[in-house]
Design an enzyme around this catalytic site. Structure first.
Site, short mmCIF file in Angstrom:
data_model
loop_
_atom_site.label_atom_id
_atom_site.label_comp_id
_atom_site.label_asym_id
_atom_site.label_seq_id
_atom_site.Cartn_x
_atom_site.Cartn_y
_atom_site.Cartn_z
NE ARG A 66 -0.39 3.34 6.92
CZ ARG A 66 -1.38 3.71 6.11
NH1 ARG A 66 -2.49 4.22 6.62
NH2 ARG A 66 -1.27 3.57 4.81
CG HIS B 86 -0.63 -3.20 8.19
ND1 HIS B 86 -0.27 -2.25 9.11
CD2 HIS B 86 -0.34 -2.66 6.98
CE1 HIS B 86 0.23 -1.19 8.49
NE2 HIS B 86 0.19 -1.41 7.19
CE1 TYR C 167 4.68 -16.56 -10.85
CE2 TYR C 167 4.89 -14.16 -10.84
CZ TYR C 167 4.36 -15.33 -11.38
OH TYR C 167 3.53 -15.25 -12.47
#
Length: 493
Positions: free
Chosen positions: A33, A79, A123
């Site tokens: 991680r 993931h 967006y």
């Protein structure tokens, strides 16, 4: 008769259980991680995001794709840790004020140096940068790195990406794991490649020789590094403290007053926080002599321009020194060169990082060359069969015509000429046009070309020096194509 419930109770050592569980958790955070791999300089979430974009075909010369599509695909296939971590990684990869070389080309609001966050992923759009495609993802189909199963073993993902330069130094990295942290500052691409090539030419080069090429960190926001002692400590031991100042000049105005003009701010400092801090220092009378603070920075061209107007009798140099002392106009960056090496976290020196990258590049070249050689041998094997067929074309045609089925004709060709199944398959599938003299010559020329290429591959695989030369040549090509000028100054103080 019912079983006694106590017969099913197993005594365990609570201390050992807690210790084992915590170690498993800690190693998962460290290796999977928070920390980058020294080979490609990427954390798992970054690597998986870039590889997913590669798989989706979102190339630098193709249209942008919605970030939400990239995030969803990455989360579903590679993931499974939530969309926020994936989108956060994607955003940072596109921010030119955080990355020495951006790896993602973002379209839309991807945040700003002001400290504003990116727009929602529905967006924004993104695609790979040309550098990422050419230097991170090239040759993935040539067995240059190992592929491992994903979390549910329905897909395969690369263990690392075949990056062709010391990416961990160029873009740096930061992350907090369990009991350890990494903070690697970004560097100039051209300088890092020059330093790597110098180490290839002279494996015994010491730190001083390498630092003739790699001067120090090069932050995308510019600034001035005060002194070289922190840089030397970080490069020699893996730990150091680097003092970084924003760039400011004192100007005299027409009415005889002075003003301080700030044109660059330290790395990772939010501009609006800096402006507010200067204003608060003046309002609270902690710094006397400031009349006004105005931010004239332009979002359009990305230029920083903060004007600190001073009162008539104020001493500009004294005020500037107080700004360095009391605000983030001067900051200290703690360098910790920590990365995953052979599956374990390790503090590295500058030379260690470069050598690990060189070793990785050599492995990539070796595996790529072996793959190309294997493919050339497979093609040459078929061409040799076609050559035999063309040398005995009348007999081959007679065998095929007299056979009732394709398997029978293949067996007859094998018995007559000692060819294997791959070669006989190519012969029976050969088009009539290949029987012309011109086409026959093409086959002979291609065969000779493949044989020469196989010899060249064998020569490369037999010579470590040849492999190093290829590593150096490819890195220098990237430097010439993608490097830019140094942005951060270094002063001897």
């Amino acid at each position: 008769m019912e079983d006694n419930i106590f017969d099913k109770v197993h005594e365990v050592d609570l201390e050992k259980t807690m210790k084992d569980s915590y170690i498993d958790y800690a190693m998962s955070v460290i290796a999977s991680r928070a920390l980058p791999d020294v080979r490609d300089g990427l954390k798992p979430v970054q690597r998986r995001t870039l590889y997913d974009m590669y798989e989706l075909g979102i190339r630098y010369d193709k249209p942008y794709r919605k970030s939400a599509r990239i995030v969803g695909d990455t989360m579903g296939k590679y993931h499974p840790h939530g969309d926020s971590s994936i989108y956060g990684a994607l955003v940072v990869l596109a921010q030119d004020f955080k990355m020495g070389q951006t790896l993602v080309d973002g379209h839309g609001n991807f945040g700003s140096i002001e400290g504003d966050g990116a727009a929602a992923m529905r967006y924004t759009e993104a695609r790979l940068q040309k550098l990422t495609q050419e230097a991170f993802l090239a040759d993935l189909d040539k067995d240059v790195v190992d592929f491992v199963p994903n979390f549910d073993e329905t897909e395969k993902e690369p263990e690392v990406l075949p990056v062709r330069f010391p990416q961990l130094l160029v873009n740096g990295s930061s992350g907090i794991a369990v009991g350890m942290a990494t903070e690697i500052p970004p560097h100039n691409l051209g300088e890092v490649i020059d330093g790597m090539c110098a180490l290839i030419d002279n494996p015994e080069a010491d730190l001083q020789e390498i630092c003739q090429y790699i001067k120090g960190p090069d932050f995308p926001t510019g600034g001035i590094i005060m002194g070289r002692s922190g840089i030397r400590a970080a490069y020699a031991t893996g730990r150091g403290k680097i003092t970084l100042r924003g760039k400011a000049e004192i100007e005299e105005t027409k009415n005889g007053k002075y003003r301080i003009v700030i044109t660059e701010i330290p790395y990772k400092v939010r501009k609006k926080d800096l402006v507010k801090a200067i204003y608060d220092q003046a309002a609270d009378k902690k710094i006397e002599g400031i009349e006004d603070v105005v931010d004239y920075s332009s979002k359009r061209d990305g230029g920083i321009r903060i004007i600190v107007d001073l009162k008539k009798d104020a001493n500009p140099q004294v005020i500037l020194n107080k700004l360095y002392k009391n605000t983030a106009l001067q900051t200290t960056i703690g360098a910790i060169l920590l990365a995953i090496v052979n599956g374990k976290p390790q503090i590295l020196t500058l030379k260690d990082m470069l050598q690990n990258c060189i070793d990785f590049q050599c492995d990539i070249i070796r595996r790529r060359t072996a793959y190309d050689k294997r493919k050339a041998e497979e093609r040459a094997h078929i061409l040799e069969g076609l050559k035999v067929a063309l040398d005995f074309i009348d007999e081959v045609i007679a065998i095929i015509r007299s056979s009732k089925t394709i398997p029978e004709s293949k067996q007859a060709l094998s018995d007559r000429f000692g060819l294997d199944d791959i070669q006989t398959t190519a012969i029976v599938q050969m088009q009539l046009g290949k029987l012309s003299g011109l086409e026959k010559q093409k086959i002979l020329d291609e065969l000779q070309e493949k044989l020469d290429f196989i010899k060249e591959c064998e020569a490369i695989l037999a010579s470590h020096e040849r492999i190093l030369d290829i590593v150096k040549t490819e890195a220098l090509n990237l430097r010439d194509k993608f490097s830019d000028d140094r942005r951060t100054e270094i002063t001897d103080v």
